[in-house]
Design a protein around this motif. Structure first.
Motif, PDB file in Angstrom:
ATOM      1  N   SER A   6      -3.046   0.776   8.022  1.00  0.00           N
ATOM      2  CA  SER A   6      -3.949   1.345   7.020  1.00  0.00           C
ATOM      3  C   SER A   6      -3.190   2.097   5.934  1.00  0.00           C
ATOM      4  O   SER A   6      -3.528   2.022   4.754  1.00  0.00           O
ATOM      5  N   PHE A  45      -0.205   1.474   4.999  1.00  0.00           N
ATOM      6  CA  PHE A  45       0.439   0.439   4.192  1.00  0.00           C
ATOM      7  C   PHE A  45      -0.543  -0.142   3.175  1.00  0.00           C
ATOM      8  O   PHE A  45      -0.236  -0.277   1.987  1.00  0.00           O
ATOM      9  N   VAL A  46      -1.732  -0.465   3.638  1.00  0.00           N
ATOM     10  CA  VAL A  46      -2.752  -1.028   2.748  1.00  0.00           C
ATOM     11  C   VAL A  46      -3.124  -0.002   1.683  1.00  0.00           C
ATOM     12  O   VAL A  46      -3.301  -0.348   0.507  1.00  0.00           O
ATOM     13  N   PHE A  47      -3.227   1.236   2.095  1.00  0.00           N
ATOM     14  CA  PHE A  47      -3.572   2.296   1.147  1.00  0.00           C
ATOM     15  C   PHE A  47      -2.555   2.367   0.001  1.00  0.00           C
ATOM     16  O   PHE A  47      -2.916   2.499  -1.167  1.00  0.00           O
ATOM     17  N   LYS A  70      -0.744  -0.045  -1.090  1.00  0.00           N
ATOM     18  CA  LYS A  70      -0.976  -1.217  -1.955  1.00  0.00           C
ATOM     19  C   LYS A  70      -2.157  -0.944  -2.894  1.00  0.00           C
ATOM     20  O   LYS A  70      -2.151  -1.342  -4.061  1.00  0.00           O
ATOM     21  N   GLY A  71      -3.169  -0.263  -2.374  1.00  0.00           N
ATOM     22  CA  GLY A  71      -4.328   0.058  -3.210  1.00  0.00           C
ATOM     23  C   GLY A  71      -3.946   0.959  -4.367  1.00  0.00           C
ATOM     24  O   GLY A  71      -4.368   0.741  -5.508  1.00  0.00           O
ATOM     25  N   LEU A  72      -3.109   1.939  -4.077  1.00  0.00           N
ATOM     26  CA  LEU A  72      -2.641   2.820  -5.156  1.00  0.00           C
ATOM     27  C   LEU A  72      -1.860   2.022  -6.194  1.00  0.00           C
ATOM     28  O   LEU A  72      -1.991   2.245  -7.400  1.00  0.00           O
ATOM     29  N   LEU A  83      -2.180  -1.175  -6.957  1.00  0.00           N
ATOM     30  CA  LEU A  83      -3.099  -1.955  -7.786  1.00  0.00           C
ATOM     31  C   LEU A  83      -3.785  -1.064  -8.815  1.00  0.00           C
ATOM     32  O   LEU A  83      -3.888  -1.434  -9.992  1.00  0.00           O
ATOM     33  N   LEU A  84      -4.223   0.093  -8.375  1.00  0.00           N
ATOM     34  CA  LEU A  84      -4.931   0.978  -9.308  1.00  0.00           C
ATOM     35  C   LEU A  84      -4.017   1.471 -10.426  1.00  0.00           C
ATOM     36  O   LEU A  84      -4.389   1.486 -11.593  1.00  0.00           O
ATOM     37  N   MET A 106      -1.449   0.013 -11.546  1.00  0.00           N
ATOM     38  CA  MET A 106      -1.091  -1.102 -12.432  1.00  0.00           C
ATOM     39  C   MET A 106      -2.217  -1.491 -13.376  1.00  0.00           C
ATOM     40  O   MET A 106      -1.965  -1.996 -14.470  1.00  0.00           O
ATOM     41  N   SER A 107      -3.433  -1.271 -12.937  1.00  0.00           N
ATOM     42  CA  SER A 107      -4.561  -1.776 -13.723  1.00  0.00           C
ATOM     43  C   SER A 107      -5.298  -0.678 -14.477  1.00  0.00           C
ATOM     44  O   SER A 107      -6.318  -0.940 -15.107  1.00  0.00           O
ATOM     45  N   ARG A 108      -4.780   0.513 -14.411  1.00  0.00           N
ATOM     46  CA  ARG A 108      -5.438   1.622 -15.096  1.00  0.00           C
ATOM     47  C   ARG A 108      -4.443   2.355 -15.975  1.00  0.00           C
ATOM     48  O   ARG A 108      -3.272   2.522 -15.618  1.00  0.00           O
ATOM     49  N   ILE A 129      -4.655  11.719  -5.513  1.00  0.00           N
ATOM     50  CA  ILE A 129      -5.259  10.869  -4.482  1.00  0.00           C
ATOM     51  C   ILE A 129      -4.377  10.842  -3.250  1.00  0.00           C
ATOM     52  O   ILE A 129      -4.846  10.903  -2.125  1.00  0.00           O
ATOM     53  N   PHE A 142      -5.283  12.141   0.510  1.00  0.00           N
ATOM     54  CA  PHE A 142      -5.165  11.173   1.604  1.00  0.00           C
ATOM     55  C   PHE A 142      -4.253  11.697   2.706  1.00  0.00           C
ATOM     56  O   PHE A 142      -4.582  11.673   3.891  1.00  0.00           O
TER      57      PHE A 142
END
Lengths: 207, 207, 207, 207
Positions: free
Chosen positions: D161, D163-165, D167-169, D171-172, D174-176, D184, D188
């Motif tokens: 989890s 690790f996935v978290f 990756k989520g950061l 993505l965010l 990179m796209s924001r 955050i 967390f």
DNA sequence: GATGAATGAGTTTTCATTCAT
DNA sequence: CATGAATGAAAACTCATTCAT
């Protein structure tokens, strides 16, 4: 006449000979100097020590090929006795689908594709010499047949046409998929021999 | 009359036609898409609106050339009366050194240089069709001669050989500098007509 | 407020909607204005009547896609009762391998590939809005769960992390071949619910 | 010391390394072979001596970047003592806005934009390997924390989890535009450590 | 308003030839 | 002498955008 100079000419031939197969295998269009160098197991720069440019080495390869083919031709035709067999041997180039012969045939095809698409004087000259050589050989065959009494004297008038006919078969075989030259040759040669064979020989055949 | 919709097939032919001369003038090897575009007075990109690739436009140019040659051939041969003249006309392609004919001859040479160096299926097919067309026309000529009583019935057996002979002349003319086809043709045709011409016609000639 | 102006906006959406499928089918890299025009069954020039440039239409397509996805999301989530099911529905985007969902998922992937490779302000803004929308929805789900007594009050602290976790799954699924998101999700959700589920609900589950 | 034989693999890496900055500066979309050649101060053709095609050099640049990042990661993490600090270091990639780190971050962004828009098998594979590498490192960190008594044994269940978290950061971020990952992360990590930190450590912290 | 024909700048890629070592 | 690394001119091809009708 320095030994160095002789070596250069010798080495030219060696390199060209080693690359000989490459030409008909991959075709001129895909032939690169890199591949030639690798094939002769020398450096790319070394090619330019012995050849002016790419065209030069291609010319040398083709020269050697043709020269060897002529040498081979002369050697083999000696062992053939009858005129008909000799003529057949003369046409072997365009009749024989064996791997060995197709190698030579395809090399010649590549060669013609250059002659047709470039205005290369040396190539034209080489072609003329080659044509003359083989037309002369055809004349020899016919003359011998006449001298041995196999053929009528008028046969000599057909030399040129036979020569042209062979070229026509070559062109057709080169430009057509799976073109059958054998049948056309048989038909041609039968008609021809009706005209030029001496009577006694014809009878023998009929009997 | 708005040019909103262009007849793509028509335009293909127009472009190809405009580029037709370029092909035989500079040869396929030096032909580039840029030059083609400039020659047709259109943009490089426009070429690709009408042709898949360079090969496609070359094929179209050659097709048109061949098609026009065939059309012209059929039109002109109608006005020719004797068989001998018709045969001569059949050989015109390889005998006539006029600028117009050489244009077509050279175009065909470029075409063969592609056929020889690339394994292009469409080209092979086009070649087969063209060969068939002209061999059929030759057959027509001979058959007509027989029907009119000019030629012996056996003449029909020579169609194939005559056709091959013409191809041979083509190859020789293409691969030799200043190759004289006329003399060879005359010699060939005289020998041939000795064999296939009906007696009365021969006498007329002799007288 | 002229009707013409309204029509422009309307037509923009119509065209973009028609092209919607094309984007995820062939991907942005292979998407051309020609293909877009053909797909919307209008002229290439017409595209430029309604859109500034290629980027503009791509943006519109993606906007519509996202807008529709959000509308659909709101409609469907109404019929879901438990918080766990709602959360599962929230993660459906990254869990469901059905054709329909993968269409949307791949469209979003294409979208991100633009956002990542270009510095496009509108895209960034759209992305921000979308993120905000879905984070808000997630908050709604959690708040509802708390209000209904399903979840502990502290659950609200996890909204952000859950949201980020979903993004992580998206990134992994997009950048890995056959990446299994379901197992990871299950593991995550079980751990999570151990922390945030009210005791009576947990017991029910255990019994 | 003659450069007759260049270590091709070495030179590949050298060129790729020189072009490394260019990639993240102008992005893959605007990256051309010409620019790459100029950047490495070599001829356009030289690129093709060492790389199959444009894709190949991009892949090499990214590989090197990732490889160096991993090497650096392993080197630096050795000097870090507490688990919390190690975790923070693990997340450094997505938290640190320093120029150096952003260089790597942007390179990875470009990389993902390729992975998202092309079906490039090598890229997928590289991504998988990289993911595996870092997930394993995360596991090491957690395991070490458990062994040292800092973390509860159950902490190991959270590896995936976390690790996935991350990756989520990624993505965010990179796209924001100007996305604040630090807050955050803190939120967390605090929630997380409430769950997995051993009591004595928590107390220490509280005191 | 609608359109599709025309375009050329820009891209990747090839390869004969040169030249420093 | 031998070499292979370096090169850049030249080629095919793409496609967003313009514009005449």
């Amino acid at each position: 006449m320095s030994p160095k100079f002789v070596n250069k000419i010798q080495k030219r031939k060696e390199i060209a000979y080693l690359c000989s197969n490459l030409l008909y295998e991959i075709g001129i269009k895909k032939l690169t100097v890199s591949k030639l160098a690798k094939c002769a197991d020398i450096g790319k720069g070394t090619i330019y020590e012995y050849f002016e440019n790419k065209e030069d080495i291609i010319f040398e390869i083709i020269s050697i090929n043709i020269y060897n083919y002529q040498k081979e031709f002369l050697k083999k035709i000696k062992n053939i006795s009858t005129t008909k067999e000799k003529l057949f041997f003369f046409f072997k180039f365009v009749l024989d689908d064996s791997k060995d012969n197709m190698r030579d045939f395809n090399a010649y095809k590549e060669y013609l594709s250059i002659v047709f698409s470039e205005k290369n004087v040396r190539m034209y000259d080489l072609n003329k010499d080659t044509n003359n050589f083989f037309e002369k050989r055809l004349e020899d065959i016919i003359n011998e047949g006449i001298n041995k009494g196999e053929l009528k004297a008028i046969a000599i008038n057909f030399v040129e046409s036979i020569f042209v006919f062979e070229k026509g078969l070559i062109l057709l075989k080169m430009s057509r998929k799976n073109f059958n030259t054998q049948d056309i040759y048989k038909n041609f040669i039968d008609n021809l021999f009706d005209l030029i064979l001496e009577k006694n020989y014809k009878k023998e055949k009929d009997v």
